[in-house]
Design an enzyme around this catalytic site. Sequence first.
Site, short mmCIF file in Angstrom:
data_model
loop_
_atom_site.label_atom_id
_atom_site.label_comp_id
_atom_site.label_asym_id
_atom_site.label_seq_id
_atom_site.Cartn_x
_atom_site.Cartn_y
_atom_site.Cartn_z
N ASP A 52 0.86 -1.17 0.00
CA ASP A 52 0.00 0.00 0.00
C ASP A 52 0.90 1.23 0.00
OD1 ASP A 52 -2.67 1.20 0.46
OD2 ASP A 52 -3.08 -0.75 1.38
N ASP A 66 -3.32 4.42 -2.53
CA ASP A 66 -4.48 4.77 -1.73
C ASP A 66 -5.07 6.12 -2.18
OD1 ASP A 66 -5.87 4.06 0.94
OD2 ASP A 66 -5.32 6.16 1.24
N GLU A 81 -6.47 3.04 -6.23
CA GLU A 81 -7.74 2.91 -5.50
C GLU A 81 -8.63 4.09 -5.86
OE1 GLU A 81 -9.91 2.92 -1.20
OE2 GLU A 81 -8.46 4.43 -1.79
N HIS A 125 -11.10 -4.22 2.83
CA HIS A 125 -11.17 -3.87 4.25
C HIS A 125 -12.05 -2.65 4.52
CE1 HIS A 125 -8.32 -1.26 2.41
NE2 HIS A 125 -8.23 -0.52 3.48
N ASP A 126 -12.63 -2.08 3.47
CA ASP A 126 -13.48 -0.89 3.64
C ASP A 126 -14.96 -1.18 3.41
OD1 ASP A 126 -11.28 0.79 4.12
OD2 ASP A 126 -10.97 1.11 1.97
#
Length: 532
Positions: free
Chosen positions: A99, A201, A267, A328-329
């Site tokens: 990330d 990100d 992302e 994870h979101d």
Amino acid sequence: MTESFWWQRGIVYQVYPRSFMDADGDGVGDLAGIRARLDYLRWLGVDALWISPFYPSPMADFGYDVSDHCGVDPLFGTMADFDALLAEAHARGLRVILDYIPNHTAAAHPWFVESRRSRDSPKRDWYIWRDPAPDGGPPNNWRSAFGGSTWEWDEATGQYYLHIFLREQPDLNWRNPQVEAAMLDVIRFWLDRGVDGIRVDAVQNVIKDELFRDNPPNPEYVAGPGRDPFDSLLRVYSGDRPEVHDVIARMRGVLAEYGPDRVLIGEIYNRVERLVAYYGEGGRGCHFPYNFQLVTLPWDARAIDAAVRRYEELLPPGAWPNWVLGNHDRHRIATRAGAAQARVAAMLLLTLRGTPTLYYGDEIGMHDVEIPPERVQDPWEKNLPGIGMGRDPERTPMQWDDSPNAGFTTGTPWLPVAEDFTEVNVQRERDDPRSLLSLYRRLIELRRAEPALHAGAYEPVEAKGDVLAYVRSGEGRRFLVALNLGAETQSLEARRGTSGTVVLSTNPERDGEGVEWTVVLRGGEGVVVRMD
Ligand code: NOJ
């Protein structure tokens, strides 16, 4: 068939490091834990792991608030642990994607500490500072993704700073060339260590409107449970600005310094029409901007069918597609679509055209876990309680076996373990040919073995009701994929003369079955048919 790179052929598996495997017994997963489970990933058959942040961080946003981009937080281990993990992953033929968080740092980052020291700080302009509006309030109406205004007042220096996410996550000013240079060096730092790619990100937020104009209201927004107040404005000025593509091109340029094999994944939550622009002109953008449609759309055959077709139509020439089922979101697929649909979802993800990304635990059927109020961790839930924004439910510990805490930790896990872990776990499902895990493994095997499935063309097939169907073809083979996204029996009238053999079904009894014209699917059933 145009595919030539590992990230086109491969399957990405997302590891959320806090929750994957805890080697030191402190209740939080770590790098040594991931290393201990690499053989599992190899057995499963994935090609790459993307590891969510493990950098030094005050953990206000569980690692997405970075205070040192080139280190390892002691909670997760040491740089030696990282190097060992990377070496052992590579030894097993697994790629490692990290990330990369360019939009903001932690407020505790030395850059921000310096920036907020005084208006004359040499790093003042590394972040986004603005005077109050004439009425003394925030400079504009932008909202933070996690609730409230995007502006935080700094009493000591009498200005506001911008934070798209938490106030503990001030946004960097990428219009300052020094910021860009420092942040591009972060990519080089990790590529020099040997990582195979980055997942960038919140990349569309990196550049903001130069004039900081107000975002217009979203006419479609209705407040209510599960409705994110962040969506009450159309975010046309706080992100997705035209200049962001130049920044991404320069990030891509850094990857290119290391050869053609390092991947850049963006992302980006945006309408698909906007999303595809992130491939960049002349291939100067993301190798793939993450396509979250399977995460954001209702679990509805007609909606998904239309979305797949539209996406395929909109992809620029040479652009490689990708699909994501969970992260994870967002709430887990087994919860969003229901446990009965988890098998169909697996078949969909692994037979569509483009690189699939799997979220840890979805392969065994983990579902969202209800978090008692006193155990809530996620700042989003704490800021906006009770409307379903919290992300803890999808971040609970990986369920390895039926020992205490599902084999995740010998300590107290940072989030509760799902109650059904004695049933839903890797150890139990591994040896059960009927399990979801076995289905995932067989789908991965089939996808790898059949060029039509990993590289071939996609052709939609007309279907009705809850049925979603398409053909994948290449190297002289054609596969019909037919999925029932509903609970009732449905049938697909295939083209006259269609015949073939079921090579893989969500229901193993159907494997080998002959198909003539009509495919009958029970509720929650899917088949891959090799056509004659
Ligand atoms: C997206 C990440 O996936 C999410 O977990 C994080 O909170 C925000 N970006 C801010 O970094």
